[in-house]
Design an enzyme around this catalytic site. Structure first.
Site, PDB file in Angstrom:
ATOM      1  N   CYS A 118       0.867  -1.353  -0.229  1.00 17.44           N
ATOM      2  CA  CYS A 118       0.256  -0.114   0.039  1.00 17.44           C
ATOM      3  C   CYS A 118       0.956   1.323   0.006  1.00 17.44           C
ATOM      4  CB  CYS A 118      -1.041   0.039   1.012  1.00 17.44           C
ATOM      5  SG  CYS A 118      -2.331  -1.392   1.090  1.00 17.44           S
ATOM      6  N   HIS A 259      -3.301   7.175   2.041  1.00 15.60           N
ATOM      7  CA  HIS A 259      -3.734   5.652   1.386  1.00 15.60           C
ATOM      8  C   HIS A 259      -5.264   5.612   1.890  1.00 15.60           C
ATOM      9  CE1 HIS A 259      -3.981   1.714   0.384  1.00 15.60           C
ATOM     10  NE2 HIS A 259      -3.655   1.242   1.542  1.00 15.60           N
ATOM     11  N   ASN A 289      -9.882  -0.395  -0.970  1.00 12.63           N
ATOM     12  CA  ASN A 289      -8.529  -0.448  -0.945  1.00 12.63           C
ATOM     13  C   ASN A 289      -8.012  -1.022  -2.220  1.00 12.63           C
ATOM     14  OD1 ASN A 289      -5.907  -0.826  -0.273  1.00 12.63           O
ATOM     15  ND2 ASN A 289      -5.872  -1.699   1.743  1.00 12.63           N
TER      16      ASN A 289
HETATM   17  N1  ACO Z   1     -18.450  -8.534   8.735  1.00 10.07           N
HETATM   18  C1  ACO Z   1     -18.703  -8.864  10.235  1.00 10.07           C
HETATM   19  N2  ACO Z   1     -17.940  -9.004  11.109  1.00 10.07           N
HETATM   20  C2  ACO Z   1     -16.492  -9.063  10.935  1.00 10.07           C
HETATM   21  C3  ACO Z   1     -16.187  -8.959   9.524  1.00 10.07           C
HETATM   22  C4  ACO Z   1     -16.954  -8.769   8.588  1.00 10.07           C
HETATM   23  N3  ACO Z   1     -16.449  -8.526   7.380  1.00 10.07           N
HETATM   24  N4  ACO Z   1     -14.601  -9.196   9.617  1.00 10.07           N
HETATM   25  C5  ACO Z   1     -14.410  -9.410  10.669  1.00 10.07           C
HETATM   26  N5  ACO Z   1     -15.357  -9.510  11.568  1.00 10.07           N
HETATM   27  C6  ACO Z   1     -15.737  -9.848  12.925  1.00 10.07           C
HETATM   28  C7  ACO Z   1     -14.439 -10.282  13.637  1.00 10.07           C
HETATM   29  O1  ACO Z   1     -14.563 -11.974  13.476  1.00 10.07           O
HETATM   30  C8  ACO Z   1     -14.410  -9.818  15.161  1.00 10.07           C
HETATM   31  O2  ACO Z   1     -15.322 -10.823  15.734  1.00 10.07           O
HETATM   32  P1  ACO Z   1     -14.868 -11.456  17.125  1.00 10.07           P
HETATM   33  O3  ACO Z   1     -14.832 -10.283  17.945  1.00 10.07           O
HETATM   34  O4  ACO Z   1     -16.361 -12.226  17.459  1.00 10.07           O
HETATM   35  O5  ACO Z   1     -13.714 -12.266  16.793  1.00 10.07           O
HETATM   36  C9  ACO Z   1     -15.026  -8.387  15.151  1.00 10.07           C
HETATM   37  O6  ACO Z   1     -15.426  -8.345  13.743  1.00 10.07           O
HETATM   38  C10 ACO Z   1     -14.101  -7.618  15.184  1.00 10.07           C
HETATM   39  O7  ACO Z   1     -12.943  -7.809  14.370  1.00 10.07           O
HETATM   40  P2  ACO Z   1     -11.707  -6.945  14.258  1.00 10.07           P
HETATM   41  O8  ACO Z   1     -10.568  -7.435  13.328  1.00 10.07           O
HETATM   42  O9  ACO Z   1     -11.233  -6.499  15.769  1.00 10.07           O
HETATM   43  O10 ACO Z   1     -12.113  -5.599  13.561  1.00 10.07           O
HETATM   44  P3  ACO Z   1     -11.734  -4.598  13.242  1.00 10.07           P
HETATM   45  O11 ACO Z   1     -12.380  -3.334  13.892  1.00 10.07           O
HETATM   46  O12 ACO Z   1     -10.042  -4.286  13.415  1.00 10.07           O
HETATM   47  O13 ACO Z   1     -11.664  -4.043  11.673  1.00 10.07           O
HETATM   48  C11 ACO Z   1     -10.571  -4.363   9.994  1.00 10.07           C
HETATM   49  C12 ACO Z   1     -11.165  -5.196  10.737  1.00 10.07           C
HETATM   50  C13 ACO Z   1     -11.304  -3.618   8.983  1.00 10.07           C
HETATM   51  C14 ACO Z   1      -9.784  -5.299   8.817  1.00 10.07           C
HETATM   52  C15 ACO Z   1      -9.234  -3.587  10.428  1.00 10.07           C
HETATM   53  O14 ACO Z   1      -8.684  -4.180  11.396  1.00 10.07           O
HETATM   54  C16 ACO Z   1      -8.376  -2.909   9.335  1.00 10.07           C
HETATM   55  O15 ACO Z   1      -8.878  -2.068   8.566  1.00 10.07           O
HETATM   56  N6  ACO Z   1      -6.939  -3.394   9.496  1.00 10.07           N
HETATM   57  C17 ACO Z   1      -6.001  -2.430   8.576  1.00 10.07           C
HETATM   58  C18 ACO Z   1      -6.008  -2.702   7.245  1.00 10.07           C
HETATM   59  C19 ACO Z   1      -5.012  -2.060   6.779  1.00 10.07           C
HETATM   60  O16 ACO Z   1      -4.554  -0.940   6.846  1.00 10.07           O
HETATM   61  N7  ACO Z   1      -3.892  -3.015   6.093  1.00 10.07           N
HETATM   62  C20 ACO Z   1      -2.783  -2.374   5.336  1.00 10.07           C
HETATM   63  C21 ACO Z   1      -2.957  -1.970   3.906  1.00 10.07           C
HETATM   64  S1  ACO Z   1      -3.425  -3.577   3.107  1.00 10.07           S
HETATM   65  C22 ACO Z   1      -1.797  -3.903   2.180  1.00 10.07           C
HETATM   66  O17 ACO Z   1      -0.815  -3.161   2.594  1.00 10.07           O
HETATM   67  C23 ACO Z   1      -2.123  -5.017   1.159  1.00 10.07           C
END
Ligand code: ACO
Length: 335
Positions: A118, A259, A289
């Site tokens: 990214c 980003h 993304n």
């Molecule tokens: N729908 C419903 N629930 C979901 C989903 C979904 N699509 N995905 C995850 N959940 C659930 C999880 O299972 C978890 O449930 P649990 O508490 O029962 O275990 C709950 O939602 C919370 O999950 P988290 O992972 O804590 O959710 P979070 O608020 O962190 O959001 C996300 C997840 C959106 C992926 C976030 O962590 C994020 O944006 N991370 C960074 C992404 C990023 O910047 N990546 C870098 C760039 S990508 C690259 O370089 C290729």
């Protein structure tokens, strides 16, 4: 070619973009995994993303370059260098840059692909700027392009809702007026992030086999929570760092160009910089993304909409797999 001894800046002199027609909205994901429009919207800010059904990343990149050439005069034979930021090349080799070079008839160019996930566009833009500042090259295409759907596991609700496909490109050229162009960059990588965000197989460590396919190792793996925390800190800190280093206050900045991974990461970065939402470029709601493409897509859309004007100070900022992250400070020079 002679090396220049005159100080010059590198600046963006043309922009172009391509997004595929096919749209996957949040309702679609409700039908394939256990999720909801409400969860996706509140946790990420994404409403829909574009998916390329046929063709690879080079196809999208060439379409973006055609868009650039439609709006800005550019003879392909004048292009010196093509740098392609991507983690989804058409193939490991030849490079996507070679495929693009041939398709657009850039007969006098050389080129290469650059892998920084990214942060790829920022790494590529700074690389291009250094080549321009050296005086050796005059016209460099910097492409950010990714077909994320090709490495996304559509049974994994944690990841499949996040990514989309797109390509965008900028032309980088020298500018003698040092009031404009790329003025500073701060770039980092930290391989201790390697276990939290990766695609395990397909490289030399785990070449494709029945086992790698059965284990779904050809898809993105992400420990979202850990990456989220690292991204909030990394993007906010580096954006603040580049402001301070250049004695900029939030009033001096026309736009933060972040980003587009997660709206909450973008908000945290803007908050740290003291920048209000109206001065943050956002299109995550429509494209999700798109990895290396998000920042040039924002620049192109805002420029085409007449929202970017000559003299605007921009801070470009990104965080991605590796970890890789960084920020670039530039003053927009296009009318
Ligand atoms: N729908 C419903 N629930 C979901 C989903 C979904 N699509 N995905 C995850 N959940 C659930 C999880 O299972 C978890 O449930 P649990 O508490 O029962 O275990 C709950 O939602 C919370 O999950 P988290 O992972 O804590 O959710 P979070 O608020 O962190 O959001 C996300 C997840 C959106 C992926 C976030 O962590 C994020 O944006 N991370 C960074 C992404 C990023 O910047 N990546 C870098 C760039 S990508 C690259 O370089 C290729």
């Amino acid at each position: 070619m002679q090396k220049s001894h005159k100080p010059i800046n590198a600046t963006i002199t043309a922009v172009g973009m391509y997004v595929p027609e096919k749209i996957l909205d949040n309702k679609y994901f409700e039908s394939i995994v256990d999720t909801s429009d409400e969860w996706i919207t509140t946790r990420t800010g994404i409403k829909e993303r574009r998916i390329l059904e046929n063709g690879g990343t080079s196809f999208m990149a060439v379409e973006a370059i055609k868009d650039l050439m439609k709006n800005f005069p550019l003879n392909p034979e004048e292009i010196d260098l093509i740098i392609v930021a991507t983690i989804t090349p058409d193939m490991f080799f030849p490079s996507t840059a070679c495929l693009i070079q041939e398709k657009i008839g850039a007969k006098n160019a050389w080129g290469f692909d650059l892998s920084a996930a990214c942060s790829g566009f920022l790494f590529a833009l700074q690389t291009a700027a250094s080549f321009i500042e050296s005086g050796r090259y005059k016209k460099i295409l910097v492409v950010g392009a990714d077909k994320m759907s090709s490495i996304t596991d559509y049974t994994d609700r944690n990841n499949c809702i996040l990514f989309g496909d797109a390509a965008s490109v900028v032309l980088v050229e020298p500018i003698e007026d040092l009031n404009y162009g790329i003025k500073d960059s701060i770039l980092y990588c930290d391989g201790s992030g390697k276990d939290t965000l990766y695609m395990k197989a397909g490289g030399s460590l785990f070449p494709a086999s029945q086992e790698t396919v059965a284990n779904r190792w050809h898809y993105i793996y992400q420990d979202g929570k850990t990456v989220f925390k690292a991204a909030v800190k990394g993007m906010a800190d580096v954006s603040y760092e580049i402001m301070k280093r250049n004695n900029l206050t939030s009033d001096d900045i026309a736009y933060l160009v972040p980003h587009q991974a997660n709206m909450r990461i973008i908000d945290a970065t803007a908050e740290r910089m003291g920048i209000s939402r109206d001065k943050v470029m956002i299109n995550i709601d429509r494209y999700g993304n798109t990895t290396a493409a998000t920042i040039p897509l924002c620049l192109t859309e805002y420029y085409k909409a007449g929202k970017l004007k000559k003299g605007d100070n921009l801070i470009l900022s990104a965080f991605g797999a590796g970890y890789t992250w960084g920020a670039i400070y530039l003053t927009w020079s296009l009318d």
